[in-house]
Design a protein around this motif. Structure first.
Motif, PDB file in Angstrom:
ATOM      1  N   UNK A 100       0.810  -1.199  -0.085  1.00 25.16           N
ATOM      2  CA  UNK A 100       0.035  -0.057  -0.131  1.00 25.16           C
ATOM      3  C   UNK A 100       0.919   1.149   0.042  1.00 25.16           C
ATOM      4  N   UNK A 101       1.737   1.276   0.799  1.00 23.66           N
ATOM      5  CA  UNK A 101       2.746   2.578   0.801  1.00 23.66           C
ATOM      6  C   UNK A 101       3.626   2.795  -0.279  1.00 23.66           C
ATOM      7  N   UNK A 102       4.278   1.579  -1.012  1.00 26.48           N
ATOM      8  CA  UNK A 102       4.672   1.804  -2.191  1.00 26.48           C
ATOM      9  C   UNK A 102       3.779   2.293  -3.322  1.00 26.48           C
ATOM     10  N   UNK A 103       2.598   1.751  -3.333  1.00 22.67           N
ATOM     11  CA  UNK A 103       1.604   2.244  -4.363  1.00 22.67           C
ATOM     12  C   UNK A 103       1.340   3.654  -4.167  1.00 22.67           C
ATOM     13  N   UNK A 104       1.322   4.265  -2.953  1.00 18.40           N
ATOM     14  CA  UNK A 104       0.857   5.464  -2.546  1.00 18.40           C
ATOM     15  C   UNK A 104       2.223   6.266  -2.903  1.00 18.40           C
ATOM     16  N   UNK A 105       3.602   5.921  -2.803  1.00 19.83           N
ATOM     17  CA  UNK A 105       4.614   6.617  -3.137  1.00 19.83           C
ATOM     18  C   UNK A 105       4.801   6.830  -4.564  1.00 19.83           C
ATOM     19  N   UNK A 106       4.597   5.691  -5.489  1.00 19.26           N
ATOM     20  CA  UNK A 106       4.599   5.663  -6.801  1.00 19.26           C
ATOM     21  C   UNK A 106       3.297   6.435  -7.406  1.00 19.26           C
ATOM     22  N   UNK A 107       2.280   6.696  -6.963  1.00 18.16           N
ATOM     23  CA  UNK A 107       1.335   7.548  -7.384  1.00 18.16           C
ATOM     24  C   UNK A 107       1.509   8.935  -7.339  1.00 18.16           C
ATOM     25  N   UNK A 108       2.092   9.098  -5.995  1.00 14.92           N
ATOM     26  CA  UNK A 108       2.590  10.539  -5.614  1.00 14.92           C
ATOM     27  C   UNK A 108       3.701  10.943  -6.606  1.00 14.92           C
ATOM     28  N   UNK A 109       4.701  10.434  -6.923  1.00 18.65           N
ATOM     29  CA  UNK A 109       5.638  10.492  -7.794  1.00 18.65           C
ATOM     30  C   UNK A 109       5.231  10.904  -9.270  1.00 18.65           C
ATOM     31  N   UNK A 111       2.259  12.073 -10.012  1.00 19.96           N
ATOM     32  CA  UNK A 111       1.183  12.862  -9.965  1.00 19.96           C
ATOM     33  C   UNK A 111       1.808  14.241  -9.589  1.00 19.96           C
ATOM     34  N   UNK A 112       3.082  14.203  -9.032  1.00 17.75           N
ATOM     35  CA  UNK A 112       3.605  15.544  -8.370  1.00 17.75           C
ATOM     36  C   UNK A 112       5.025  15.908  -9.349  1.00 17.75           C
ATOM     37  N   UNK A 113       5.409  14.757  -9.987  1.00 15.74           N
ATOM     38  CA  UNK A 113       6.728  15.115 -10.627  1.00 15.74           C
ATOM     39  C   UNK A 113       7.768  14.957  -9.762  1.00 15.74           C
ATOM     40  N   UNK A 114       7.853  14.270  -8.452  1.00 15.01           N
ATOM     41  CA  UNK A 114       8.901  14.175  -7.620  1.00 15.01           C
ATOM     42  C   UNK A 114      10.057  13.223  -8.394  1.00 15.01           C
ATOM     43  N   UNK A 115      11.287  13.835  -8.005  1.00 13.93           N
ATOM     44  CA  UNK A 115      12.521  13.075  -8.431  1.00 13.93           C
ATOM     45  C   UNK A 115      13.707  12.346  -7.556  1.00 13.93           C
ATOM     46  N   UNK A 116      13.176  12.490  -6.250  1.00 12.16           N
ATOM     47  CA  UNK A 116      13.985  12.106  -5.238  1.00 12.16           C
ATOM     48  C   UNK A 116      13.235  11.478  -4.053  1.00 12.16           C
ATOM     49  N   UNK A 117      14.022  10.217  -3.681  1.00  6.68           N
ATOM     50  CA  UNK A 117      13.358   9.437  -2.516  1.00  6.68           C
ATOM     51  C   UNK A 117      14.125   9.135  -1.711  1.00  6.68           C
ATOM     52  N   UNK A 134       9.916   0.846 -10.358  1.00 10.44           N
ATOM     53  CA  UNK A 134       8.650   1.288 -11.193  1.00 10.44           C
ATOM     54  C   UNK A 134       8.397   2.627 -11.399  1.00 10.44           C
ATOM     55  N   UNK A 135       9.672   3.555 -11.146  1.00 10.82           N
ATOM     56  CA  UNK A 135       9.601   5.115 -11.308  1.00 10.82           C
ATOM     57  C   UNK A 135      10.869   5.232 -12.102  1.00 10.82           C
ATOM     58  N   UNK A 136      11.197   6.468 -12.276  1.00  3.97           N
ATOM     59  CA  UNK A 136      12.321   6.950 -12.861  1.00  3.97           C
ATOM     60  C   UNK A 136      13.171   7.794 -11.464  1.00  3.97           C
ATOM     61  N   UNK A 137      12.380   7.904 -10.390  1.00  2.00           N
ATOM     62  CA  UNK A 137      12.976   8.766  -9.348  1.00  2.00           C
ATOM     63  C   UNK A 137      14.354   8.265  -9.052  1.00  2.00           C
ATOM     64  N   UNK A 138      15.205   9.063  -8.399  1.00  3.52           N
ATOM     65  CA  UNK A 138      16.515   8.697  -7.726  1.00  3.52           C
ATOM     66  C   UNK A 138      16.276   8.460  -6.352  1.00  3.52           C
ATOM     67  N   UNK A 139      16.504   7.120  -6.032  1.00  2.96           N
ATOM     68  CA  UNK A 139      16.104   6.498  -4.839  1.00  2.96           C
ATOM     69  C   UNK A 139      17.272   6.299  -3.858  1.00  2.96           C
ATOM     70  N   UNK A 140      17.423   6.674  -2.564  1.00  4.00           N
ATOM     71  CA  UNK A 140      18.300   6.393  -1.657  1.00  4.00           C
ATOM     72  C   UNK A 140      17.425   5.517  -0.431  1.00  4.00           C
TER      73      UNK A 140
END
Length: 278
Positions: A100-109, A111-117, A134-140
């Protein structure tokens, strides 16, 4: 030598007698593990004979399950977000609820154009690696446990996920800011832990379970510092216990976060909280 069908039925009988509710599924998984047969092949090849080596290996695995050791630790891996993750007793077993939390983060990225996590308290790396996959975000991802990070790094390598891992006690070694801070921290009340199922309290790492007297220690510590590490208009996302939604929401409100939402899982129980930094 006995056949696949015979050892499968014997395993089911032994696990059922032990009172293991998932005896049928567990038996199939264990026999598949030692024979290399798929679930369907356990039926289509049920008359195949098994080797003495396979029988001995199965016996060792069954003995572990009869001690209530979680199947994920016995097999050494589990599925999460459609990906296969290595797990050891140094890591919390990823749960389906955490999807659930992963799906929320993916949807938020998206919808909001976030780039870093930043995924704090990453454990196996399940959240961080899934988001990276599942996204193009830069993840730490960070964790206080070096042994957990060894597993997380191996999972990232196996799954070809580009994640930067940092050994850190919460924000101690974090030197950047992020659009999204996500965490599934330890949140079980200390006095509740002895009442948990044996396969949880006896096998999963206490470091990943114990959230202090009221289960909120990590939420307080993370929230108190989070604004220094979240970019403007960024967000914070927590997995929570079913009875912690109101309390974590209040902690976020008191820290100045806005547009705070408590969201439920498929069972209708509070499962995550999301808030935003202006």
């Amino acid at each position: 030598m006995p056949t696949v069908k015979e050892i499968l039925n014997d395993t089911k009988k032994r696990l059922k007698e032990q009172g293991i509710d998932t005896y049928s599924l567990d038996s199939s998984l264990l026999v598949s593990e030692v024979t290399g047969l798929t679930k369907i092949q356990l039926v289509t090849h049920d008359r195949d004979e098994v080797t003495e080596e396979q029988i001995n290996r199965l016996e060792n695995l069954v003995k572990e399950r009869l001690k209530n050791k979680p199947m994920q630790y016995i097999l050494g891996h589990c599925e999460f977000m459609g990906l296969d993750f290595k797990v050891t007793e140094n890591t919390l077993i990823p749960r389906g609820d955490t999807e659930n939390i992963v799906e929320e983060v993916i949807a938020t990225i998206e919808n909001s154009g976030y780039n870093t996590v930043l995924d704090m308290c990453t454990g196996t790396g399940a959240i961080a690696i899934s988001v990276a996959h599942y996204t193009k975000a830069k993840v730490t991802a960070s964790d206080i446990s070096s042994k957990a990070l060894e597993v997380a790094r191996e999972n990232a390598k196996i799954l070809n996920a580009d994640v930067n891992f940092i050994e850190s006690d919460l924000f101690e070694n974090i030197n950047e800011t992020f659009d999204v801070l996500v965490s599934n921290p330890p949140y079980i009340e200390s006095e509740v832990i002895p009442t948990l199922m044996e396969q949880v309290k006896d096998y999963e790492p206490m470091l990943a379970l114990d959230g202090g007297k009221d289960g909120l220690d990590f939420y307080r510590n993370i929230i108190n510092q989070a604004k220094n590490y979240i970019n403007q208009n960024g967000c914070i996302v927590f997995e929570i216990g079913y009875n912690q939604g109101g309390q974590v929401k209040s902690l976020l409100e008191n820290a100045g976060f806005v547009n705070i939402n408590v969201k439920q899982d498929l069972a209708g129980l509070d499962r995550l909280v999301i808030g935003f930094k202006l």
